[in-house]
Write a protein that holds these residues in place. Structure first.
Motif, PDB file in Angstrom:
ATOM      1  N   ALA A  63       0.822  -1.214   0.000  1.00 33.18           N
ATOM      2  CA  ALA A  63       0.000   0.000   0.000  1.00 33.18           C
ATOM      3  C   ALA A  63       0.855   1.262   0.000  1.00 33.18           C
ATOM      4  O   ALA A  63       1.020   1.911  -1.033  1.00 33.18           O
ATOM      5  N   ASP A 107       0.250  10.444   2.683  1.00 33.17           N
ATOM      6  CA  ASP A 107      -1.069   9.816   2.734  1.00 33.17           C
ATOM      7  C   ASP A 107      -1.207   8.797   3.854  1.00 33.17           C
ATOM      8  O   ASP A 107      -2.302   8.270   4.075  1.00 33.17           O
ATOM      9  N   ALA A 146      -4.725   7.762   5.426  1.00 27.86           N
ATOM     10  CA  ALA A 146      -5.185   6.403   5.133  1.00 27.86           C
ATOM     11  C   ALA A 146      -5.576   5.671   6.411  1.00 27.86           C
ATOM     12  O   ALA A 146      -6.548   4.899   6.433  1.00 27.86           O
ATOM     13  N   ASN A 159      -9.251   4.138   7.371  1.00 18.45           N
ATOM     14  CA  ASN A 159      -9.427   2.732   7.743  1.00 18.45           C
ATOM     15  C   ASN A 159     -10.180   2.563   9.057  1.00 18.45           C
ATOM     16  O   ASN A 159     -10.638   1.463   9.370  1.00 18.45           O
ATOM     17  N   PHE A 164      -2.845  -0.578   8.166  1.00 15.19           N
ATOM     18  CA  PHE A 164      -1.682  -0.306   7.326  1.00 15.19           C
ATOM     19  C   PHE A 164      -0.446  -0.511   8.200  1.00 15.19           C
ATOM     20  O   PHE A 164      -0.299   0.164   9.226  1.00 15.19           O
ATOM     21  N   LEU A 199      -9.197   7.950  -0.896  1.00 15.66           N
ATOM     22  CA  LEU A 199      -8.142   7.178  -0.257  1.00 15.66           C
ATOM     23  C   LEU A 199      -8.467   5.681  -0.269  1.00 15.66           C
ATOM     24  O   LEU A 199      -7.591   4.839  -0.494  1.00 15.66           O
ATOM     25  N   TYR A 253      -5.990   2.900  -2.130  1.00 17.85           N
ATOM     26  CA  TYR A 253      -5.123   1.990  -1.378  1.00 17.85           C
ATOM     27  C   TYR A 253      -5.765   0.659  -0.990  1.00 17.85           C
ATOM     28  O   TYR A 253      -5.072  -0.220  -0.467  1.00 17.85           O
TER      29      TYR A 253
END
Length: 942
Positions: A755, A762, A766, A770, A800, A899, A903
């Motif tokens: 990712a 970002d 991100a 999430n 992430f 986003l 991703y």
């Protein structure tokens, strides 16, 4: 199951000092106040103004010991039910509230003897929490309907599969307790209960259990943190006073047990790759006068280089890499347990013989005074660690109140622990171990029953059969109609916030050493401790496939003695300071971390200097570490979660990257590593020019820097060339990969793709995106739909991974085997629909959580040290939290949707599943990503 000194840490968690402490404890006290309501509710208040947070805990004096055989698992089932809904909180209950108010995530735990519910929140939300806890206690049971109960049964059964049935040695305690405690004894069954009992539980059974045990006169409310005491009392009275007292509940009598004979049992474990022996003797209940000497006995016999069992089984006989021993005490009885997971192919009779020989030696020699002192010296540091959070303080006070009937018992317990003599240790050995009967369990790999103790009988273990469609679909969203419980005021109105917590960003100081080493620090004197970490860039990134695992072995070697001290002498020196020092190898660095009393900081850093700059390079220790590493690699081959982690890395990074390797290495690479290789790696890959020293705690800058200068001045700087890491890319199209574990009771999911890196602009946006997908616990869609909606799983999360290079987005879960396809399909659909269905309401909840939760972000020394690590690893500004608040405030729904599309693409992902191929593999082709690829090493398709 590897218990890892379970009881020792439970004991330490309960040590503290109160406002009634004796004169010698006057310099550091935890003040508290207790009072009771007319309905019997006991309340404990502790003020701590150091951070703008408050912890609220509700502890009920009911666990599995208050159940009846045939109706087991109820106490734990309630731990789940109480989070779902109550009359005035509505659907989602405390979990939805937690997301809005920036809480730590409402959670709970169940033991044999108590169930607790807890969370830490910004202090402006205290009235909301008191309102919510009262609603659970007095306005809850009407919301439990047949569909709700049916769904939560599925969740609890998934927890049992994940925690016990689908992991190596998961049935160990089940076998022990059924044979140690006779039928009818409250500890004869497990806290989790049985699948059959859970399935057979009726709605009336559940209501009867709640109405008996969840009453004010059987509950303690603890409030700890930054709040106004008089205002808190007013709110407690307002929300709890009118909840009626229940019937009188008497304390259970102590029920210690004895054995008429020794029982030897064995089980062929579907997941175990190594044989494991556990010996269990009847012991004593919590706070028994012998419990303290038994704790020290266990610690002395098993832990560390000086431990007799370690010397005999690990070093001399080379039967295992580790020995565990602990005194597991509960309210009514206890058990003294000794556990050895042997090396591959070792006969457990040889392990037992070595244990007996060690015991004979102990009878002759006893415990030396220096070892008694060494063991006790760690207690002071452990005590301060245990009270570094307001929640920890609250837990301690509640535990003493509920089990000792006196929160001030802490002083008596500390005195008894520190008063233990060497004669006491020998006395309890003679009383509870020598010539006493015990339970011996041998858990061995499938087909290797010959490794079990001689004359062992086959243990009775209930194994679930995998049956497609065996469990009905449930609809927990079905509306229930009920008459609300009357109240003197309208409880459906949520209380307001009070004030606004002020975010306290710790002040960071810095320094640079002539060697190139950078130093970052935070001075915080809340507790007299210091935590530190020397971070050396490199780690796994500097390895080659041929020497994969070399940084792990180096890290292990560095704590095995110095040029001046043997391994045992080094360990003793550390423990006599009440300190801990560990060395760990990670993907991007090797770190030397520690924790010590502030008064012993300089001496502790002198030992760090020895460890780093004067390694011993002990040949015997090197061979032992290699053997232990190879054993761990073997163990992981039987653990579905370890398999998933290792196989996922191969998919993400590709076979050409060292990052695709297990951090332990491979059997081949570890066997090939020589001690000379370790020395060369040390000389070439560790340098102050690639290092940072991070320190937080009760120490000023100048005092902190002095011993660091000594390390820097004696460490020759060399240039380290870190390799360029490729830009990992998602796959062109999704594919399913399957690793077969025959008979698996759950399928482990690892879905994801490369990712972005933690230094990307970002990355934090991100993470915000999430939150509602899978990062927000019970607030997330993945949890709400797979756990709360379908009962497919005990837990599911997405995240992430933060790396300086492009790391993956990962969804991880364990689902019940017979719905593997359905769960995978649902996850894919949730990801696919997430961008188009993300709403303004979702964004409002996300923003509220992300900003409000910052109030509790830096509460502990560990949290402050992690902050320094993020700054050091990724180049963040010192006040990056403030910048992140602005990022959150500026995000729009369209930003979140963009986003998500950028991703998280379900059609460009690796779908890895570890489970039972015979029953689940073929159907997965229906997901539309082609025929699944079988990954097993002996598969023709891999």
């Amino acid at each position: 199951m590897n218990f890892k000194k379970l009881t020792y840490y439970l004991l330490i968690l309960s040590i503290g000092t109160s406002s009634f402490a004796q004169e010698k404890n006057k310099t550091f006290t935890v003040d508290f106040e207790t009072f009771s309501l007319e309905n019997g509710l006991q309340v404990i208040l502790h003020q701590d103004k150091s951070d703008p947070v408050v912890a609220v805990a509700l502890t009920a004096h009911v666990g599995s010991a208050r159940e009846k055989e045939g109706r087991t698992g109820f106490a734990h089932l309630f731990e789940h039910l109480l989070f779902l809904e109550s009359e005035n909180l509505g659907k989602g209950g405390l979990d939805r509230l937690s997301a809005r108010i920036g809480g730590s995530g409402a959670n709970g735990s169940t033991s044999r003897d108590r169930t607790n519910y807890f969370q830490t929140v910004p202090n402006d939300a205290l009235e909301k929490m008191i309102w919510a806890e009262a609603d659970k206690l007095g306005f809850f049971i009407n919301t439990v309907t047949e569909p709700v109960l049916a769904k939560e049964k599925q969740v609890v059964k998934n927890e049992k599969r994940q925690t016990y049935d689908n992991r190596p040695y998961g049935h160990t305690l089940y076998v022990i307790d059924r044979n140690l405690y006779p039928e009818g004894h409250p500890y004869h069954w497990q806290v989790i209960g049985s699948l059959e009992d859970l399935q057979n539980a009726t709605l009336q059974d559940v209501k009867d259990f709640y109405n008996k045990w969840y009453v004010p006169n059987n509950v303690i409310l603890t409030i700890s943190g930054d709040f106004d005491k008089e205002q808190a009392k007013e709110w407690v009275h307002k929300y709890f006073d009118e909840i009626p007292r229940g019937e009188k509940i008497d304390r259970l009598e102590k029920q210690m047990v004895s054995l008429d004979e020794t029982k030897k049992l064995y089980h062929e474990d579907n997941f175990a790759k190594l044989p494991e022996l556990t010996l269990t003797w009847p012991s004593v209940y919590s706070y028994h006068e012998d419990s303290y000497a038994l704790e020290i006995l266990s610690n002395y016999l098993a832990y560390g280089k000086n431990a007799p069992l370690y010397k005999k089984l690990v070093e001399e006989e080379q039967l295992t890499g580790e020995v565990d021993m602990f005194n597991y005490t509960s309210e009514l009885a206890g058990q003294l347990m000794l556990q050895v997971r042997a090396y591959d192919g070792k006969d457990l009779d040889s392990v037992k013989a070595a244990i007996e020989e060690t015991f004979k030696d102990f009878e002759k020699n006893g415990i030396p005074e220096k070892d008694l002192k060494r063991i006790k010296s760690g207690l002071e540091t452990s005590f301060y660690n245990s009270i570094s959070s307001v929640l920890g303080k609250g837990f301690q006070l509640a535990q003493y109140q509920i089990f000792a009937n006196d929160p001030n018992y802490i002083n008596k317990e500390v005195e008894k622990l520190l008063a233990v003599t060497s004669q006491d240790v020998m006395r309890v050995f003679n009383k509870y171990i020598k010539n006493n009967n015990y339970i011996a369990t041998s858990f061995v790999p499938k087909g290797e029953a010959g490794l079990a103790l001689e004359n062992s009988q086959k243990a009775e273990v209930v194994e679930e059969k995998i049956v497609e469609g065996a469990e009905e679909e449930v609809d927990p969203n079905q509306q229930a109609s009920y008459e609300k419980t009357p109240s003197s005021f309208d409880r459906s109105i949520e209380p307001p916030y009070h004030g606004k917590p002020e975010l306290k960003i710790p002040e960071i100081w810095e320094a640079n050493m002539p060697s190139g080493m950078k130093v970052l620090g935070i001075t915080n004197k809340e507790v007299p401790l210091v935590r530190f970490s020397l971070e050396i860039k490199g780690g796994q990134l500097l390895e080659k496939p041929v020497n994969a695992g070399i940084s792990h072995i180096l890290a292990e070697m560095l704590t095995k003695g110095t040029a001046k001290r043997t391994p045992a002498e080094l360990e003793e020196a550390i423990e006599l300071l009440g300190a801990s020092i560990s060395v760990n190898a990670e993907e991007e660095k090797i770190s030397i971390s520690g924790n010590t009393l502030a008064k012993n900081y300089t001496e502790t850093l002198e030992l760090v200097k020895e460890i780093l700059l004067e390694p011993r390079w002990d040949e015997k220790e090197f061979e032992l570490i290699k053997q232990q590493t190879l054993s761990r690699i073997q163990q992981e081959k039987g653990d579905p979660n370890s398999i998933a982690e290792n196989e996922f890395k191969k998919l993400i990074y590709g076979e050409n990257s060292i990052l695709s390797y297990n951090k332990l290495g491979t059997t081949e690479s570890v066997n090939n590593i020589s001690l000379e290789d370790i020395k060369n790696f040390y000389e070439e890959k560790l340098s102050p020019m690639a290092s940072s020293f991070l320190v937080v705690g009760a120490i000023e800058k100048n005092e902190a820097l002095t011993p660091v200068r000594g390390i820097s001045a004696n460490w020759p700087p060399t240039s380290i060339d870190l390799p360029e890491i490729p830009e990992f890319q998602p796959p062109a199209k999704s594919r399913i990969y399957f690793y077969d574990v025959p008979g698996a009771k759950q399928s482990v999911f690892a879905f994801g793709a490369p990712a972005l890196s933690a230094i990307s602009k970002d990355f934090y946006p991100a993470e915000v995106m999430n939150y509602k997908l899978g990062g927000g616990g019970f607030a997330s869609r993945l949890t709400q739909e797979l756990r709360e909606g379908k009962g497919y799983t005990y837990g599911i999360r997405s995240r992430f991974l933060d790396r300086s290079y492009i790391g993956p987005f990962l969804i991880k879960s364990g689902v019940r085997t017979n719905i593997t396809y359905e769960a995978a399909e649902l996850v894919r659909d949730i990801i696919n629909e997430y961008p188009s269905t993300f709403t303004q309401e979702d964004l409002d909840v996300t923003k509220s959580y992300m900003i409000k939760s910052n109030a509790r972000r830096f509460e502990t020394l560990g949290a402050k040290l992690n902050m320094l690590k993020e700054i050091n690893d990724y180049g963040y500004e010192y006040d990056y939290i403030k910048d992140r608040e602005k990022v959150v405030e500026d995000l729009s729904v369209l930003d979140i949707q963009d986003l998500a599309r950028k991703y998280i693409n379900p059609d460009k992902m690796y779908y890895l599943i570890v489970g039972d191929a015979e029953t689940q593999l073929d159907k997965l082709e229906e997901l539309g990503y082609g025929k699944p690829v079988l990954l097993n090493p002996d598969s023709e398709e891999n």
